[in-house]
Motif scaffolding. Sequence first.
Motif, PDB file in Angstrom:
ATOM      1  N   ARG A   1       6.237  -2.519   0.896  1.00  0.00           N
ATOM      2  CA  ARG A   1       5.227  -3.392  -0.326  1.00  0.00           C
ATOM      3  C   ARG A   1       6.966  -3.229  -1.214  1.00  0.00           C
ATOM      4  O   ARG A   1       7.126  -4.183  -2.109  1.00  0.00           O
ATOM      5  CB  ARG A   1       4.240  -2.576  -0.515  1.00  0.00           C
ATOM      6  CG  ARG A   1       3.876  -3.334  -1.731  1.00  0.00           C
ATOM      7  CD  ARG A   1       2.531  -3.027  -1.906  1.00  0.00           C
ATOM      8  NE  ARG A   1       1.736  -3.202  -0.425  1.00  0.00           N
ATOM      9  CZ  ARG A   1       1.216  -1.927  -0.833  1.00  0.00           C
ATOM     10  NH1 ARG A   1       0.665  -0.780  -0.885  1.00  0.00           N
ATOM     11  NH2 ARG A   1       0.147  -2.525   0.222  1.00  0.00           N
ATOM     12  N   ASP A   2       7.294  -2.207  -1.276  1.00  0.00           N
ATOM     13  CA  ASP A   2       8.483  -1.769  -2.249  1.00  0.00           C
ATOM     14  C   ASP A   2      10.009  -3.133  -2.022  1.00  0.00           C
ATOM     15  O   ASP A   2      10.235  -3.263  -2.730  1.00  0.00           O
ATOM     16  CB  ASP A   2       9.178  -0.159  -2.112  1.00  0.00           C
ATOM     17  CG  ASP A   2      10.549   0.079  -2.356  1.00  0.00           C
ATOM     18  OD1 ASP A   2      10.019  -0.410  -4.079  1.00  0.00           O
ATOM     19  OD2 ASP A   2      11.335   0.529  -3.168  1.00  0.00           O
TER      20      ASP A   2
ATOM     21  N   GLN B   1       9.563  -5.508  -0.372  1.00  0.00           N
ATOM     22  CA  GLN B   1       9.651  -7.330  -0.917  1.00  0.00           C
ATOM     23  C   GLN B   1       9.536  -7.552  -2.282  1.00  0.00           C
ATOM     24  O   GLN B   1       9.737  -8.412  -2.893  1.00  0.00           O
ATOM     25  CB  GLN B   1       7.936  -7.426  -0.170  1.00  0.00           C
ATOM     26  CG  GLN B   1       7.363  -8.674  -0.855  1.00  0.00           C
ATOM     27  CD  GLN B   1       5.913  -8.786   0.408  1.00  0.00           C
ATOM     28  OE1 GLN B   1       5.332  -7.993   0.173  1.00  0.00           O
ATOM     29  NE2 GLN B   1       5.497 -10.252   0.093  1.00  0.00           N
ATOM     30  N   GLU B   2       8.671  -6.606  -3.271  1.00  0.00           N
ATOM     31  CA  GLU B   2       9.165  -6.468  -5.134  1.00  0.00           C
ATOM     32  C   GLU B   2      10.580  -6.340  -4.365  1.00  0.00           C
ATOM     33  O   GLU B   2      10.868  -6.751  -5.933  1.00  0.00           O
ATOM     34  CB  GLU B   2       8.667  -5.029  -4.793  1.00  0.00           C
ATOM     35  CG  GLU B   2       7.027  -5.677  -5.088  1.00  0.00           C
ATOM     36  CD  GLU B   2       5.902  -3.770  -5.589  1.00  0.00           C
ATOM     37  OE1 GLU B   2       7.001  -3.229  -6.177  1.00  0.00           O
ATOM     38  OE2 GLU B   2       4.938  -3.944  -5.510  1.00  0.00           O
TER      39      GLU B   2
ATOM     40  N   ARG C   1      12.473  -9.659  -6.734  1.00  0.00           N
ATOM     41  CA  ARG C   1      12.989  -9.751  -8.489  1.00  0.00           C
ATOM     42  C   ARG C   1      14.402 -10.178  -8.167  1.00  0.00           C
ATOM     43  O   ARG C   1      14.334 -10.842  -9.006  1.00  0.00           O
ATOM     44  CB  ARG C   1      13.033  -7.998  -8.586  1.00  0.00           C
ATOM     45  CG  ARG C   1      11.405  -7.723  -9.395  1.00  0.00           C
ATOM     46  CD  ARG C   1      11.180  -6.042  -9.712  1.00  0.00           C
ATOM     47  NE  ARG C   1      11.573  -5.231  -8.988  1.00  0.00           N
ATOM     48  CZ  ARG C   1      11.569  -4.109  -7.901  1.00  0.00           C
ATOM     49  NH1 ARG C   1      13.062  -3.143  -9.299  1.00  0.00           N
ATOM     50  NH2 ARG C   1      11.203  -3.867  -7.043  1.00  0.00           N
TER      51      ARG C   1
END
Length: 115
Positions: free
Chosen positions: A92-93, A95-96, A100
Amino acid sequence: MAHEPDPDRLRALEAKLEKVKDAKAKPAGTGKDFSQAEVAWRMVIELTSGIMIGGGIGYGLDYLFGTKPILLVIFILFGFAAGIRTVIGTARDMQERQLRAQSKTKADPPAGTEG
């Protein structure tokens, strides 16, 4: 008779090459981008360390209480669940970060289009 290159053309070519290299270079301060292999190894290590820590705790409690395989199996499963949860958080990190970076590149106007 050897043909010698034109020094003016060589300087012009070197200037063009430098311009292309500078355009492709990453801006300073963007942080380190990890390759997919590095992220994959990180996830593997997180998963196996969760299993091993859970197994170690389970083995220690089994040894302490004399209930040989029960707590070992339970804590290995807990370690597996904790490792999966950590891997999902890492994914998840990443992907974020990627989203960004994509939104930042879309927000920046291309060079030479300033009006």
